[in-house]
Structures are given as structure tokens and as C-alpha cells.
Scaffold this active site. Structure first.
Site, PDB file in Angstrom:
ATOM      1  N   SER A 534       0.837  -1.135   0.012  1.00 14.40           N
ATOM      2  CA  SER A 534      -0.007  -0.091   0.003  1.00 14.40           C
ATOM      3  C   SER A 534       0.898   1.357  -0.028  1.00 14.40           C
ATOM      4  CB  SER A 534      -0.972   0.040   1.207  1.00 14.40           C
ATOM      5  OG  SER A 534      -1.825   1.015   0.840  1.00 14.40           O
ATOM      6  N   ASP A 619      -9.778  -3.831  -5.307  1.00  6.66           N
ATOM      7  CA  ASP A 619      -9.013  -2.691  -4.483  1.00  6.66           C
ATOM      8  C   ASP A 619      -9.755  -1.596  -4.060  1.00  6.66           C
ATOM      9  OD1 ASP A 619      -7.458  -1.377  -2.801  1.00  6.66           O
ATOM     10  OD2 ASP A 619      -5.518  -2.482  -3.417  1.00  6.66           O
ATOM     11  N   HIS A 654      -8.009  -4.691  -1.091  1.00  6.81           N
ATOM     12  CA  HIS A 654      -6.611  -4.237  -0.695  1.00  6.81           C
ATOM     13  C   HIS A 654      -5.967  -5.195   0.154  1.00  6.81           C
ATOM     14  CE1 HIS A 654      -4.122  -0.754  -0.397  1.00  6.81           C
ATOM     15  NE2 HIS A 654      -4.046  -1.023   0.884  1.00  6.81           N
TER      16      HIS A 654
END
Length: 683
Positions: A534, A619, A654
Site C-alpha cells: 500500500s 481494491d 486491498h
């Protein structure tokens, strides 16, 4: 359309798009990948996934070997520590052969009864996540929030006497809180485009969602909202928050039709949270206190000047959290990177600490649901020690192990491993804390190193035990976590010096940490690997551009790499709320600063390390096209033939795939990629 042979990488077609801002032009050859669900995009992702499958074919034996090790090390019937909620004791259990967890509740006779089975809910689904569950105060109705797609848009359902009611709440954020009447539930909803949580609704059991009352709408798009309940069960709280400012509203939980009242009106730069006590309110605030201080007010205050200071600000101590019980305040303090739990008597003000030894541990609170509790439950583990839950008697100070997580591997001995903290020197002379772990007897000068990092949003990586990580360490690897600027490991200033137009400190700190570990003999400097996800994937992209010579391989999970384009597009989920972390590129100052480090915009014609990049098609935090574009551009610009593998999970969001078998497979593939490079298996 695509150049693809068995051993040849996919090359995506170029469709140059000119992007202009502040009189500056950028050419984006892969902007077309934003066309979600279009056939060209699906075809390209399929081609990349097929290439990844081909690449990993040679590594399959290693992947399977790792999976076997994970299985032999981790108890297939692993359980959580028991915890008390609404007066009942619960326990979360895994079952051998099942991907998802089961929740058991202990009845009055001490018998554990299956309360909720995630496996039943996940049947026939490629993705499942139980985001939250909440029994009504009288324990009659259970509310659950679930995601069946991976987009973090949750459905809330209600169960009574083992059967689900007709009530279904869709497109929620997953957060929910019961009023004390046992029939009213408060929940939050997201904007369907940006996925910003900004609405709070009130639902009454037995009525359609269309009849739900809107309680609060957050109209400032830099703010999101959340909901909670005080430990006293007296108030429901609505939180409005951005990275720099917060506001709390309170609703009488005994009166569901009561209006929300603002506790302290928002003021730019003021972040606060509050806990209720029967005598009044305790406020954790950054007002005139970079590292926070604690105030007290008997009533809703008109301003902070009318409040009494209970704990003053300290320049070297970050007050990280506050819990309020009937007789004690529990304060989470971070000093020189290490978290401590401090107790302070409500009446006498006497202070004491829960003692913990070492420098590479995790300390945190377990479930503590009882305002009048006589004991505190807290969690301890370290890089070498599996998790334990302790009880601490408030009055006597006696500590006992309540629950200890055991490995299936009975030969595991924490004494066979070493963990320590070292301090690397940054370019500007700043000392960077780095925690490392390795197996005793490892020749560090010849050992490969995996360095992990994040460094954004003030989030401090916990130095925790990982049973899967042992598979790397047992093979002679050193594992390290770099607590770089951008987190709060060394306090609020450490965070402030790694954001906005000081963000590049985050990247140079990580590079300097890797250089230090290599130069000082903690590893073989020719065998350094990096990993992050991320915003940690942004870190990976930045260091690949800034110091590609330093890393033998990089694993970048769901990486945020197309910084400028994403931050200029307010239609992309969560963009506007990010301005207070990165800066708003509508401002030329931040546009050009972001452009300095945006990984996608800074890919050069040069040699790059081997890379494994992952993404999730659903995501909601980092859109799939960012890593897809990034890899496509790398393929055409790098000047060497190091491995470059991109994998997009078409059923994930995610957090990756769902279910423990998928999660372990993803970890095994990351380790296999790194070990394959170390062993010379690259095709």
C-alpha cells in the site's frame, strides 16, 4: 495484440495520453488501463496473470515446501484467547481443513456452543470477509457486517434465534453500534464513487432500509466519519476526522431519538478523542501539545480552557491511547519507540506501569469490555515470542498469563532466535531505529536480508511474532523492520518529518537503513531485499528509482505508485481525504514535490532490481490500474532482464485474498520469489 511467448514478458500497447497541470505536461502511455471491466483491460490482466503463473511454475516445489512448513508450524485448530462481550465469554477458533473461523460462546453451564460460522457464510463465494459482529445489549439479536466481493462495501444482516431477519443494510462501511433499546442500530455509509465514509444512519429492526433516518452527513470531503460507544454504555459517539482535525458528537444511548450534540467543535489542527466516566469526560488532545495531553471536564465544555489538566504534555513521551475504567485511567505511552501501559488512579492520581522487558516487542490491549473491571487484559509478543494475553489485577498489581498461543511445532524454542534494535544514521544525521531478527548461529556477514517498511499516516509497524517468517529466518535470512520517518515510533514529530514536503525523508531513511545494515555487517550487502504494501508499496517504488543498485529484489504489495495522477483525480476513492497526508497537487508547490518522488513518473532508463508486484482487482484503496501501469512502464524502460512479475487477484481487494489458505499461499509466493532469486531460480 500482446507479445507473449512462454518465456517472454507481456508488453502492453501504448496509447499516449497527455496530462497537463500548472502548465506542465506529462505523457501517460497506459492511462487506458483505468477502463475497468473493458475487454482490453481484462485481456491485459489475464496475460500478466498467465505470465506470473508461468514464472512461478519453476518455484512451485518451493511454494509447496513453504506451505507444508506453515502447516506443520501453525496449529490447524488454532484458537484466540477467550474474551468477554456483553457479559458472555467468546472464543474464535479455526478448524482443520476449513478456511474461515468459527465463533463460540460459552453458556452458563460452561459449555462452548457454536455461535457463528464464517465457513457457512463463505460457501460458494470466491471472497468473504466478516468485518464485524455486534450482539444487541440484551444479547438477543446479532448484527453482522460482511463483504462478499473485497471492495470493502459491507452488507449488514441481523440474526434472531438462529434465523436471519428480513432486514438487510447495503453499501455500509461495516461499522455499527447498538442503542440500549436493543432494536435501534446506528451505522455508517460510504459514497459509492469515492468510498468515503460520510453518512450516519439510524435503523430500527423490522423496518426497510429506505425508512432509515439520516443522523449526520459529513459535508467536508477531507473528513470521514466513524461511530463507537463509550465503555460506560452511556453515549454513542460519532467521530468526524481528517489527518489533522477531529470532532466528536455524542448521542444518549438510552434515548435513540435524541439528537447528536457536538462535544467540542472542530478547529483546524486540533485532534482529540474522549472517554466517558461517571464523573465526567477525559479528553486526549493535541491542543498545545505535540505529543498530546489529557484533560478532564465534568460537563460538555465550552472550550478547552475550562478543562482541568490531568496529564501534561511531555516532549519525549507520546500519549498514544487512553482508556477509562471506573477506578483507573489506562494510558498508552510511547517513549523512545517503546510502548508502555501506565495506570493512573481516578481518585488518588497514583501512577504505576505494567513492566515489559526488551526492545523489540509488541504491547497492546486485549478485549476489555467491563467499565467496572477488577482486571485488565493485555497482549504481549515479540519478534521471537508468540502472542500471550496477560491479566493485570488493578489493585494488587499481580500479573498472570491468561492465554498463550502455541505453535504446532513442539521443537520451536524462542531461545534459538535473536532480536535486537539497532540505530542507522540518516543522511541528515538522524538516528533511525531498526529492529532485526535472526536465528542464533547465522553468519550475518553472509546472510541475505529482508527489510520491511511502511512510513505513512503516522502508523507504527508493530514488532510482532510471525510463524510464517520463521521459514525465511530458518533458511539463514535476517528479517528487519525499519521504523522510518512518517510513522510515530519516535513521537508526533517523527511523523510530521515524513509527510507533506518532508515525505522524501521516508524513502531516504529506508535506503540509509539498508546501507547501514549492509555496511555494519548485519547482512551480505549484495543480498538485500525489500518489502512493503500500500503506502509501503509507494516506498518500494520510490527506493527502486532512487537506489536500484542497493536491492537484489523488491516485493511490492498493492502499491500506491501513480501518486500525481491519483491525487489530481477527486473521483478516485479516498483521494480528497489524502490531501492532509501528501499535499494537494492543485497547489503547484505540492504538484512539483509529488512529481519528484511519484514512482510511476520517475521510472528511468536504467537497471532495476527483480520485482514481484501484486494487486487486487476490487481494491478500494489503491486501484488495480496503478500497479498495472507501473509494471507495464517498467517493462519498456528498464535496461536489464531481472525478473519482473505482476499478479492481479481478480477476486480480491486491498487486503489480498480471503481465507487462511489463500493468505498463506500469498505469503508463500512472496517468500518463494525471494528465495528463488537467492537460489538463482529466476525462470
Amino acid at each position: 495484440m500482446y507479445q507473449q511467448l512462454l518465456a517472454q514478458e507481456p508488453i502492453a500497447p501504448r496509447k499516449d495520453q497527455i496530462l497537463e497541470k500548472h502548465g506542465h505536461q506529462r505523457t501517460d502511455p497506459y492511462y487506458w488501463m483505468r477502463e475497468r471491466d473493458s475487454q482490453p483491460v481484462l485481456d491485459y490482466l489475464s496475460t500478466e496473470n498467465n505470465y506470473a503463473k508461468t514464472y512461478f511454475k519453476a518455484l512451485d516445489p518451493l511454494v509447496n515446501e513453504l506451505l507444508t512448513e506453515f502447516e506443520q508450524r501453525i496449529d490447524p485448530n488454532e484458537t484466540s484467547a477467550p474474551f468477554i462481550l456483553n457479559g458472555y465469554q467468546y472464543q474464535v477458533r479455526n478448524l482443520d481443513g476449513q478456511d474461515y473461523q468459527q465463533i463460540f460462546r460459552y453458556e452458563a453451564d460452561g459449555k462452548a456452543v457454536l455461535f457463528f460460522d464464517e465457513n457457512e457464510r463463505a460457501k460458494g463465494k470466491s471472497f468473504y470477509e466478516l468485518a464485524g459482529w455486534a450482539p444487541a445489549p440484551n444479547n438477543q439479536i446479532l448484527a453482522v457486517s460482511e463483504d462478499f466481493k473485497g471492495r470493502r462495501q459491507y452488507e449488514v444482516r441481523f440474526r434472531l434465534n438462529g434465523k436471519y431477519l428480513k432486514d438487510i443494510l447495503t453499501e455500509t462501511s461495516g461499522s455499527m453500534v447498538w442503542a440500549n433499546d436493543n432494536k435501534t442500530l446506528y451505522y455508517s455509509k460510504k459514497d459509492p464513487e469515492t468510498l468515503r465514509e460520510y453518512l450516519i444512519y439510524r435503523h430500527v429492526i423490522g423496518t426497510p432500509q429506505s425508512a432509515d433516518e439520516l443522523i449526520y452527513e459529513e459535508k467536508d470531503d477531507k473528513f470521514s466519519v466513524g461511530i463507537g460507544k463509550t465503555l460506560t454504555n452511556k453515549y454513542i459517539q460519532i467521530y468526524s476526522y481528517s489527518s489533522t482535525t477531529s470532532e466528536v458528537q455524542m448521542i444518549d444511548a438510552d434515548n435513540p431519538k435524541a439528537q447528536a450534540q457536538v462535544f467540542l467543535a472542530r478547529k483546524a489542527g486540533h485532534i482529540y478523542e474522549l472517554e466517558h466516566h461517571e464523573n465526567g469526560f477525559y479528553i486526549l488532545t493535541n491542543d498545545n501539545a505535540l505529543n498530546n495531553r489529557i484533560l478532564f471536564s465534568r460537563l460538555f465544555p465550552s472550550d478547552l480552557q475550562s478543562c482541568k489538566e490531568i496529564v501534561p504534555h511531555q516532549s519525549k513521551v507520546l500519549l498514544e491511547g487512553l482508556s477509562v475504567y471506573k477506578e483507573y485511567l489506562l494510558i498508552e505511552e510511547r517513549t523512545n519507540g517503546l510502548l508502555k501501559l501506565k495506570l493512573k488512579g481516578v481518585e488518588d492520581g497514583k501512577e504505576s506501569y505494567i513492566a515489559v522487558d526488551g526492545e523489540t516487542y509488541y504491547l497492546g490491549l486485549a478485549m476489555n469490555d467491563d467499565y467496572a473491571a477488577a482486571k485488565l487484559y493485555y497482549v504481549y509478543n515479540s519478534m521471537t515470542t508468540p502472542s500471550r494475553v496477560y491479566t493485570y489485577d488493578f489493585k494488587s498489581g499481580q500479573q498472570e498469563i491468561f492465554f498463550e498461543k502455541k505453535l504446532r511445532d513442539t521443537n520451536f524454542d524462542p531461545g534459538h532466535y535473536v532480536s535486537e534494535r539497532v540505530w542507522a544514521t540518516a543522511n541528515d544525521g538522524t538516528q533511525i531505529p531498526v529492529n532485526i531478527m535472526y536465528k542464533k548461529g547465522t553468519d550475518l556477514s553472509k546472510a541475505p536480508l529482508l527489510l520491511y517498511g511502511y512510513g505513512s499516516y503516522g502508523y507504527t509497524l508493530p514488532d510482532i511474532f510471525s510463524p510464517t517468517r520463521l521459514s525465511l529466518v530458518n533458511r539463514g535470512f535476517v528479517f528487519a523492520t525499519a521504523h522510518i520517518r512518517g510513522c510515530k515510533y519516535l513521537g508526533e514529530e517523527w511523523y510530521q518529518n515524513g509527510k507533506f514536503d518532508k515525505k522524501i525523508n521516508t524513502f531516504t531513511d529506508f535506503i540509509n537503513a539498508a546501507e547501514f545494515l549492509g555496511h555494519m555487517g548485519y547482512c551480505d550487502p549484495a543480498c538485500i531485499y525489500a518489502n512493503g504494501g500500500s503506502a509501503g508499496g509507494l516506498l518500494m517504488g520510490a527506493i527502486a528509482n532512487m537506489a536500484p543498485y542497493l536491492f537484489k529484489g523488491i516485493v511490492s504489495e498493492v502499491p500506491f505508485v501513480d501518486v500525481v495522477t491519483t491525487m489530481l483525480d477527486e473521483s478516485i476513492p479516498l483521494t480528497t481525504g489524502e490531501y492532509e497526508e501528501w499535499g494537494n497537487p492543485q497547489d503547484p508547490h505540492y504538484y512539483y514535490y509529488l512529481l519528484k518522488y511519484s514512482p510511476y513518473d520517475n521510472i528511468h532508463t536504467m537497471d532495476y532490481p527483480a520485482m514481484y508486484v501484486t494487486s487486487g482487482y476490487h481494491d478500494s484503496q489503491v486501484q488495480y490500474w496503478e500497479p498495472a501501469k507501473y509494471v507495464a512502464k517498467l517493462r519498456t524502460m528498464r535496461t536489464n532482464e531481472a525478473a519482473l512479475v505482476f499478479e492481479c487477484n481478480m477476486d480480491a481487494g486491498h487486503g489480498g485474498g480471503s481465507g487462511r489458505s489463500v493468505e498463506r499461499l500469498e505469503r508463500a509466493k512472496i517468500y518463494a520469489f525471494i528465495l528463488g532469486l537467492e537460489q538463482g531460480i529466476t525462470h
